[in-house]
Design a protein around this motif. Sequence first.
Motif, mmCIF file in Angstrom:
data_model
loop_
_atom_site.group_PDB
_atom_site.id
_atom_site.type_symbol
_atom_site.label_atom_id
_atom_site.label_comp_id
_atom_site.label_asym_id
_atom_site.label_seq_id
_atom_site.Cartn_x
_atom_site.Cartn_y
_atom_site.Cartn_z
ATOM 1 N N ALA A 37 0.597 4.803 0.211
ATOM 2 C CA ALA A 37 0.711 3.710 -1.100
ATOM 3 C C ALA A 37 0.435 4.357 -2.247
ATOM 4 O O ALA A 37 1.254 4.012 -3.335
ATOM 5 N N TYR A 89 -2.457 5.918 4.898
ATOM 6 C CA TYR A 89 -1.521 4.992 4.513
ATOM 7 C C TYR A 89 -1.985 4.675 3.020
ATOM 8 O O TYR A 89 -1.418 4.515 2.051
ATOM 9 N N SER A 91 0.195 -10.897 0.768
ATOM 10 C CA SER A 91 1.095 -11.094 -0.416
ATOM 11 C C SER A 91 2.158 -12.217 -0.436
ATOM 12 O O SER A 91 1.948 -12.644 -1.371
ATOM 13 N N ARG A 97 3.592 6.268 -3.375
ATOM 14 C CA ARG A 97 4.947 5.442 -3.719
ATOM 15 C C ARG A 97 4.472 4.880 -5.312
ATOM 16 O O ARG A 97 5.463 4.681 -5.985
ATOM 17 N N LYS A 98 3.272 4.344 -5.264
ATOM 18 C CA LYS A 98 2.979 3.943 -6.769
ATOM 19 C C LYS A 98 3.248 4.795 -7.618
ATOM 20 O O LYS A 98 3.833 4.271 -8.955
ATOM 21 N N GLN A 130 -0.632 -2.140 6.273
ATOM 22 C CA GLN A 130 0.736 -2.358 5.690
ATOM 23 C C GLN A 130 1.252 -3.816 6.253
ATOM 24 O O GLN A 130 1.657 -4.339 5.215
ATOM 25 N N ILE A 174 -0.982 -6.457 4.601
ATOM 26 C CA ILE A 174 -0.743 -6.549 2.982
ATOM 27 C C ILE A 174 0.362 -7.545 3.061
ATOM 28 O O ILE A 174 0.303 -8.403 1.903
ATOM 29 N N MET A 175 1.486 -7.086 3.649
ATOM 30 C CA MET A 175 2.905 -7.867 3.683
ATOM 31 C C MET A 175 2.503 -9.409 3.607
ATOM 32 O O MET A 175 3.156 -10.125 2.856
ATOM 33 N N ASN A 195 0.861 -4.244 -2.993
ATOM 34 C CA ASN A 195 0.856 -3.169 -1.867
ATOM 35 C C ASN A 195 -0.210 -2.197 -2.061
ATOM 36 O O ASN A 195 -0.882 -1.557 -1.254
ATOM 37 N N ALA A 254 -3.588 -1.571 -0.222
ATOM 38 C CA ALA A 254 -3.957 -0.240 0.627
ATOM 39 C C ALA A 254 -5.270 0.186 0.207
ATOM 40 O O ALA A 254 -6.115 1.007 1.071
ATOM 41 N N VAL A 264 4.471 -7.621 -6.333
ATOM 42 C CA VAL A 264 4.568 -7.405 -4.614
ATOM 43 C C VAL A 264 4.303 -5.599 -4.626
ATOM 44 O O VAL A 264 3.198 -5.161 -3.847
ATOM 45 N N GLU A 265 4.764 -4.749 -5.419
ATOM 46 C CA GLU A 265 4.380 -3.288 -5.561
ATOM 47 C C GLU A 265 3.110 -3.333 -5.967
ATOM 48 O O GLU A 265 2.054 -2.526 -5.356
#
Lengths: 251, 425
Positions: free
Chosen positions: B6, B2, A122, B9-10, A115, A118-119, A105, A109, A101-102
């Motif tokens: 992202a 975004y 995924s 965050r990664k 977002q 993507i969700m 994500n 992006a 998932v990460e």
Amino acid sequence: MAVEAESALKLDKLSFQYKGSPAPSIKDLHLEVRKGERFGLLGPNGAGKTTLMHLLCGLLLPGSGSIKLFDTDLSESKISHRKRFGFVPQDFSFYPELSPVENLNFFGAWYGLKQDRIMKRSKELLHILGLTEVKDKAVKTFSGGMKRRVNLAIGVIHKPQILFLDEPTVGVDVQTRNAIIAYLKQLNRDGITLFYTSHQMKEAEELCERIALIDEGKIVVSGSIFQLLNDNKEQDLEKLFLKLTGKDFRD
Amino acid sequence: MYKLYATLRKDLLLLLRDKVGITFIFIMPVILVLIITSIQNSAFDIVNNNKVPVLISNQDNGEAAVQFLDALDKIGLFELHLLRDSVNPVDLAARMHQEDALLAITIPIGFSERVSKRAVITANKAFQILETPESKSTQPLVSDTVILYYHPVLQDNYRLNIQNGLHSALKMVETKQILKVVYQSLNEDANVQQVDEDIFKSGIDVLEVPVSRGGIKTIPNATQHNIPAWTIFAMFFIVISLGSSLVKEKLSGSHLRLKTLPTNYLISLVSKLILYTGVCLGQVLVIFSLGVWLFPHIGLPALNLPQDLFGLFLVSLISALCAVSYAICIGVYARTQEQANGFGAVSIVILAAIGGILVPAFAMPEAFRSFMAISPLHWSLESYYGLFLEGGKLSDVWGNLLPLLAITFILQILAFAGLKKNNLI
């Protein structure tokens, strides 16, 4: 009157030579892949398959000749043009410390998706590729087959128009291979053009409509599998492959 | 935006899952600061608060010898241990090792007699000059030697300090003896003891005032010196984590895919710049908090924060930006993780050495001092010292921040050129 299918990919007099290498890896290559086609590029190790794949993705710049993707020359295209293709490299191309998932994500992006999109994608991909149960575990703990599926999911998260697959089933068991091939066929039915490289003849026979055999950077033959077997009076692709590329080690 | 979110965050997730990296970034500097400050504080205590044990072999026992010992005691530097028996130099060395004494003094036989003779000669010379100014005494002065044995571990400047103490005590004895001769020559009934006290009790005191900007009178201590210095070192040592993480990413398959995506790779670098600058500021917060709140509880002097807290934040921010830019530059040019780690670590130690972190700037050879300007750690340290030790404000340390900003800018340009050369942007 039959209407000629639109071109998805067109290579014209394409050549490339690595620095310090005595001979070019790609020599004067001509090739055309039509929209919606499942095209296979087959060849022995060191034939130039991965080099060509890197040229198509913009990782390498051609020495001469041109690459047109949906009639746009890659050398003139903007960075946003890269949204039109997906790439599934031979090597695992994700962050092993992150979960599927990460990874999705982040790469989603970078493909320019929002977002919520993507969700949604995924969730869909993880379900199709059988990764829902492990979606939050670090990919480094996965088996080879599961890693291959994560690799594939990242390449298609943005629903590309053409998908470049560099030996996408290397090192996986029969079940995973079948699942990947089935999913690729599904993607093709959804309108995605497939450009696939492998040296697995049986798999190519199963997946591709048309193939080209590449050796020493040049296309040896190309056409539909049926036509090639017929013309060369061979019963399967493996025998044709050996007939055209020889039995010696190639790398 | 975004994309940047992202990526941040990664990068944060990757950092949090890198236990070794976190250890390098936070735990190691804390241990380093604790150890170095404790050691230096203990060294400060030995020099400033403790008396030096001295073994005394008094082979004379005359009046001058007693006066000399009395003077040594009054100086306050020494803790005297009188040896009852007369000992030879070999035995004296053995006793020094046995009793953990760093110094030993031998007062030779006849010391008092020679000091007395010398006093008489000196006093007579003075009288002759008073009576007939043009007369010159030809009588030679009697010289003498007090032998000082010392442990080789004593540093030169500390030994010099001890020698000054000894000379001062000897001068006191000699002067007393001369005055005694003079008084007795003038008036046999004079109260020599009383006059002695009046003369030797100095009416002029020395008031020590640390020189600082803005009237701050915080006395610098091991904590004030070490915390800023080792915080800078820790910030720049982020090269180990960030430099090698960049190379790791560059060599990994994920980087191959990143180069095929419709996003400029610069976003990845901006994300790392933001995240790791935050990490460096986190290091500052952790280390400074330890200094303020933990150090007083473990017997170390507390860290006194400068008055100009905004100045402190800005100096920390610019230092952090420079440290991260340096790490990114190393990461861009290194081809393997070994190269990034090896070169990164060694270069930071060298830059710390020439920047005055490991050795104070004033103690450095002149030739090395000219190289200081190329070390970003030097400018960062000078800025911090301006705030912490001199009580300065942001306006007082701008002169040090500008070179630091210039170095940061150069590092960013170099990193950009490296990415361009490797076709990454």
